[in-house]
Design an enzyme around this catalytic site. Structure first.
Site, PDB file in Angstrom:
ATOM      1  N   CYS A  44     -96.881  30.406  58.721  1.00 33.41           N
ATOM      2  CA  CYS A  44     -97.649  31.172  57.738  1.00 33.41           C
ATOM      3  C   CYS A  44     -99.145  30.829  57.796  1.00 33.41           C
ATOM      4  O   CYS A  44     -99.803  31.198  58.751  1.00 33.41           O
ATOM      5  CB  CYS A  44     -97.050  31.052  56.352  1.00 33.41           C
ATOM      6  SG  CYS A  44     -97.304  32.583  55.410  1.00 33.41           S
ATOM      7  N   HIS A  88     -91.316  32.755  57.210  1.00 32.74           N
ATOM      8  CA  HIS A  88     -90.864  31.409  56.849  1.00 32.74           C
ATOM      9  C   HIS A  88     -89.476  31.100  57.395  1.00 32.74           C
ATOM     10  O   HIS A  88     -88.476  31.397  56.738  1.00 32.74           O
ATOM     11  CB  HIS A  88     -90.863  31.258  55.325  1.00 32.74           C
ATOM     12  CG  HIS A  88     -92.236  31.201  54.761  1.00 32.74           C
ATOM     13  ND1 HIS A  88     -92.946  30.021  54.629  1.00 32.74           N
ATOM     14  CD2 HIS A  88     -93.063  32.184  54.338  1.00 32.74           C
ATOM     15  CE1 HIS A  88     -94.139  30.276  54.143  1.00 32.74           C
ATOM     16  NE2 HIS A  88     -94.240  31.584  53.957  1.00 32.74           N
ATOM     17  N   GLU A 136     -88.063  28.371  57.394  1.00 32.59           N
ATOM     18  CA  GLU A 136     -87.398  27.408  56.505  1.00 32.59           C
ATOM     19  C   GLU A 136     -86.803  28.110  55.284  1.00 32.59           C
ATOM     20  O   GLU A 136     -86.110  27.480  54.482  1.00 32.59           O
ATOM     21  CB  GLU A 136     -88.389  26.317  56.070  1.00 32.59           C
ATOM     22  CG  GLU A 136     -89.312  26.659  54.913  1.00 32.59           C
ATOM     23  CD  GLU A 136     -90.426  27.651  55.264  1.00 32.59           C
ATOM     24  OE1 GLU A 136     -90.466  28.102  56.423  1.00 32.59           O
ATOM     25  OE2 GLU A 136     -91.235  27.992  54.382  1.00 32.59           O
TER      26      GLU A 136
HETATM   27  N1  LIG Z   1     -97.400  31.339  52.704  1.00 31.41           N
HETATM   28  C1  LIG Z   1     -98.561  31.128  53.286  1.00 31.41           C
HETATM   29  O1  LIG Z   1     -98.790  30.162  54.005  1.00 31.41           O
HETATM   30  C2  LIG Z   1     -99.634  32.122  52.971  1.00 31.41           C
HETATM   31  C3  LIG Z   1    -100.832  32.047  53.892  1.00 31.41           C
HETATM   32  C4  LIG Z   1    -102.076  32.706  53.325  1.00 31.41           C
HETATM   33  N2  LIG Z   1    -102.517  32.041  52.137  1.00 31.41           N
HETATM   34  C5  LIG Z   1    -101.808  34.175  53.075  1.00 31.41           C
HETATM   35  O2  LIG Z   1    -101.729  34.600  51.962  1.00 31.41           O
HETATM   36  O3  LIG Z   1    -101.678  34.934  54.002  1.00 31.41           O
END
Ligand SMILES: NC(=O)CC[C@H](N)C(=O)O
Length: 361
Positions: A249, A333, A335
């Site tokens: 992410c 994600h 995970e």
């Molecule tokens: N879940 C995250 O790591 C989000 C990454 C970043 N803050 C976004 O909104 O794209």
């Protein structure tokens, strides 16, 4: 809930929606985003990536299964994704104070109140979501008695606010992995500890290039990735070496930026547990858990990098990989927590790359 006080949700375009208060009776401002996940509020609310955001849940009835009690595992939470609630506020349609679940310890409203986070219910969340989809994510506020100004959390260094102060060690496996904690979800730590890993968890701006390690992991985290210049700088050094790197992410966005690519803000982001992604070069797709408002701009990736996964809803980049070195990332994600665990094998792929790197050293 009877006798709930009136509160309102105000958006930057002037929209005002009346509702009723649950959780803390207080005002809060942030970026209003929506999630279409049907379950998983204990995980979502404690995911540090949501820092600064007022979260709208489109699932119509929320709170029914309450909130579990805390349990620790290797000094980290066994249940939650961090040690506190990170959202700025919560917006739901029907709030159920009454709850029933084998491990529920309290109601969602009591849990929000403990962290002084306001909730508003009685909102037509589907109408609100349509608005956010048409106009894009907007600034907004939940207003109780005191008015508060709108403010854009993406201008702040939210990562510095949620990242730990010091270095922590976990596990005693054979692969030494540095986890750069930009606001990591604890399930990432759990996923590593279920494998043959010794984990060194370091703050977002820590110079990990000085450490002795076998593989580097970059966590998820809140806000605009371009604010994390210190992490990007250290990562650029790591990219000149051959040790395997895996990012999730925000970690994926940081890898894209360190590689020389660009990131951009999506109109309203991807937040749900059923986002389809396709593995580049195959017809294979996976259903993934996502929570992001920014993405790597595939067109800006340097020649030695490829898109690894593509979002099948809007074609945006869901991960990148280096063409010759063991560097890869996912925007989604693997995970999970909450959401499907179908891509958890990527942790094994990363550790396989680490074992191969060590063999070839
Ligand atoms: N879940 C995250 O790591 C989000 C990454 C970043 N803050 C976004 O909104 O794209």
């Amino acid at each position: 809930m009877e006798n709930a006080k009136s509160v309102k949700l105000v958006l930057e375009d002037g929209t005002e929606i009346q509702g009723q208060s649950f959780g803390a009776f207080t005002s809060a401002a942030g970026e209003v985003v929506f999630s279409t996940a049907m379950t998983g509020y204990p995980e979502n609310l404690t995911d540090p990536s949501f820092a600064g955001q007022i979260l709208v849940l489109t699932y119509p009835m929320v709170g029914n299964y309450g909130v579990p009690g805390e349990e620790l595992y290797e000094s980290i939470s066994k249940i939650f994704e961090s040690d506190k609630i990170h959202i700025a506020g919560l917006v739901v349609n029907y709030y159920s104070e009454e709850h029933s679940h084998w491990n529920a310890a309290k109601s969602l409203g009591d849990w929000l109140a403990e962290y002084n986070i306001p909730g508003i219910f009685g909102v037509d969340t589907r109408m609100l979501t349509k608005k956010l989809r048409e106009k894009g994510a907007m600034l907004g506020k939940i207003v109780a008695e005191q008015d508060v100004p709108l403010h854009d959390p993406n201008l702040e260094n939210l990562v510095a606010q949620v990242s730990p102060q010091g270095v922590q060690h976990y596990g005693s496996g054979q692969h030494k992995i540095v986890l750069v904690d930009c606001g990591t979800k604890t399930n990432i730590i759990r996923c590593f500890l279920e494998r043959d890993v010794e984990l060194i968890r370091v703050p977002w701006d820590y110079d990990f290039t000085q450490l002795d390690y076998d593989g580097l992991f970059l966590s998820n985290g809140p806000g605009d990735p371009k604010i994390c210049t210190a992490t990007i700088g250290h990562l650029q050094t790591a990219l000149t070496q051959d040790k395997p790197i895996f990012g999730i992410c925000l970690g994926s966005q940081l890898m894209g930026l360190a590689a020389g690519g660009d990131t951009f803000k999506l109109k309203y982001g991807h937040r749900s547990h059923n986002q389809p992604v396709k593995l580049t070069g195959t017809q294979r797709s996976y259903i993934t858990s996502q929570n992001h408002g920014f993405a790597v701009d595939t067109a800006t990736l340097p020649a030695e990098w490829d898109m690894l996964f593509e979002n099948l809803n809007d074609g945006t980049c869901e991960g990148i990989k280096h063409k010759t070195k063991p560097f890869f990332s996912t925007q989604f994600h693997p995970e999970a927590a909450g959401g499907p665990q179908d891509t958890e094998f990527l942790f094994d792929d990363f550790l396989k790359a680490v074992a191969e790197y060590k063999k070839g050293k």
